[in-house]
Design a protein around this motif. Structure first.
Motif, PDB file in Angstrom:
ATOM      1  N   ASN A   1      59.156  21.097 -48.111  1.00  0.00           N
ATOM      2  CA  ASN A   1      58.639  21.696 -49.324  1.00  0.00           C
ATOM      3  C   ASN A   1      57.273  21.100 -49.545  1.00  0.00           C
ATOM      4  OD1 ASN A   1      58.013  21.854 -52.085  1.00  0.00           O
ATOM      5  ND2 ASN A   1      60.183  21.955 -52.660  1.00  0.00           N
ATOM      6  N   SER A   2      56.259  21.892 -49.571  1.00  0.00           N
ATOM      7  CA  SER A   2      54.900  21.386 -49.685  1.00  0.00           C
ATOM      8  C   SER A   2      54.297  21.709 -51.039  1.00  0.00           C
ATOM      9  CB  SER A   2      54.033  21.960 -48.555  1.00  0.00           C
ATOM     10  OG  SER A   2      54.086  23.361 -48.585  1.00  0.00           O
ATOM     11  N   ALA A   3      53.851  20.673 -51.726  1.00  0.00           N
ATOM     12  CA  ALA A   3      53.096  20.760 -52.990  1.00  0.00           C
ATOM     13  C   ALA A   3      53.640  21.804 -53.957  1.00  0.00           C
ATOM     14  CB  ALA A   3      51.624  21.007 -52.691  1.00  0.00           C
ATOM     15  N   CYS A   9      57.503  25.288 -43.771  1.00  0.00           N
ATOM     16  CA  CYS A   9      57.263  26.116 -42.587  1.00  0.00           C
ATOM     17  C   CYS A   9      57.694  25.394 -41.321  1.00  0.00           C
ATOM     18  CB  CYS A   9      55.781  26.469 -42.485  1.00  0.00           C
ATOM     19  SG  CYS A   9      55.176  27.428 -43.869  1.00  0.00           S
ATOM     20  N   SER A  10      58.311  26.129 -40.432  1.00  0.00           N
ATOM     21  CA  SER A  10      58.625  25.655 -39.093  1.00  0.00           C
ATOM     22  C   SER A  10      57.733  26.469 -38.164  1.00  0.00           C
ATOM     23  CB  SER A  10      60.104  25.890 -38.782  1.00  0.00           C
ATOM     24  OG  SER A  10      60.377  25.468 -37.471  1.00  0.00           O
ATOM     25  N   THR A  16      50.190  24.651 -36.123  1.00  0.00           N
ATOM     26  CA  THR A  16      50.554  23.492 -36.929  1.00  0.00           C
ATOM     27  C   THR A  16      49.969  23.655 -38.330  1.00  0.00           C
ATOM     28  OG1 THR A  16      50.614  21.080 -36.955  1.00  0.00           O
ATOM     29  CG2 THR A  16      48.544  22.081 -36.276  1.00  0.00           C
ATOM     30  N   GLY A  17      50.252  22.700 -39.193  1.00  0.00           N
ATOM     31  CA  GLY A  17      49.737  22.722 -40.568  1.00  0.00           C
ATOM     32  C   GLY A  17      50.833  23.089 -41.545  1.00  0.00           C
TER      33      GLY A  17
END
Length: 198
Positions: A1-3, A9-10, A16-17
């Motif tokens: 879980n980002s921000a 994301c996988s 990447t990223g």
């Protein structure tokens, strides 16, 4: 879980990223640059961020940077040196004649293993010690015993030899008899068996 987005994301291969927005440059692997020139083949790893070397025979290490040699790993006393099964070191598999030990560090010598009294010395069948072949008149596992006229034949032998049971055989001088030359031979008498019957 980002921000706080609630999503993770996988990324697919090559991306990447946080949102898989960046492309990953494939790793370029060469035997010379990545494997010290000592590999049969090289390929990028599964993550595509490093190289996996398939080292040539006699080499080990992540970059095949270590070589197994008799001089370095076996005291220069092994005919054959191989990489161990774990791929982390070397094994001295065939020590030169007269040497034994995990690094061929031990040498069989008459002076050290046979009291200096061996005609020849060899490595035993278990390859963990030495076998002495004693010189004439010596016997015992370390050739520590010697047959002598004075010690075994009362000083009355012309010659002394080792017998098959690791004892001494006396060849008595003229006038003497017995297993240890301790009696006068038939036809001889006197304190030193010096007189002969005529």
């Amino acid at each position: 879980n980002s921000a706080g987005t609630g999503c993770t994301c996988s990324c697919s291969a090559g991306y990447t990223g946080l949102t898989c927005q960046e492309t990953v440059e494939p790793v370029l692997c060469t035997v010379t640059a990545n494997c010290s020139g000592n590999a049969g083949s090289v390929a990028p790893n599964a993550a595509n961020d490093a190289c996996d070397c398939n080292c040539s025979a006699g080499y080990f290490g992540s970059m095949c940077e270590n070589q197994c040699t008799s001089a370095v790993h076996c005291n220069n006393n092994s005919a054959v040196v191989e990489v161990n099964s774990a791929g982390t070191g070397c094994v001295c598999t065939t020590c030169k004649a007269g040497y034994y030990g995990t690094a061929c560090e031990n040498q069989c010598t008459s002076a050290v293993h046979c009291n200096g009294n061996a005609a020849s010395v060899s490595v035993n069948s278990a390859e963990d010690g030495c076998v002495c072949t004693c010189a004439a008149t010596y016997y015992g596992t370390t050739c520590s015993n010697q047959c002598t006229s004075a010690g075994d034949c009362n000083g009355n032998a012309a010659s002394v030899s080792v017998n098959s049971t690791e004892g001494c055989d006396c060849n008595c001088s003229a006038g003497w008899a017995g297993a240890t030359c301790d009696a006068c031979a038939d036809g001889y008498f006197g304190t030193s068996c010096e007189n002969q019957c005529t």
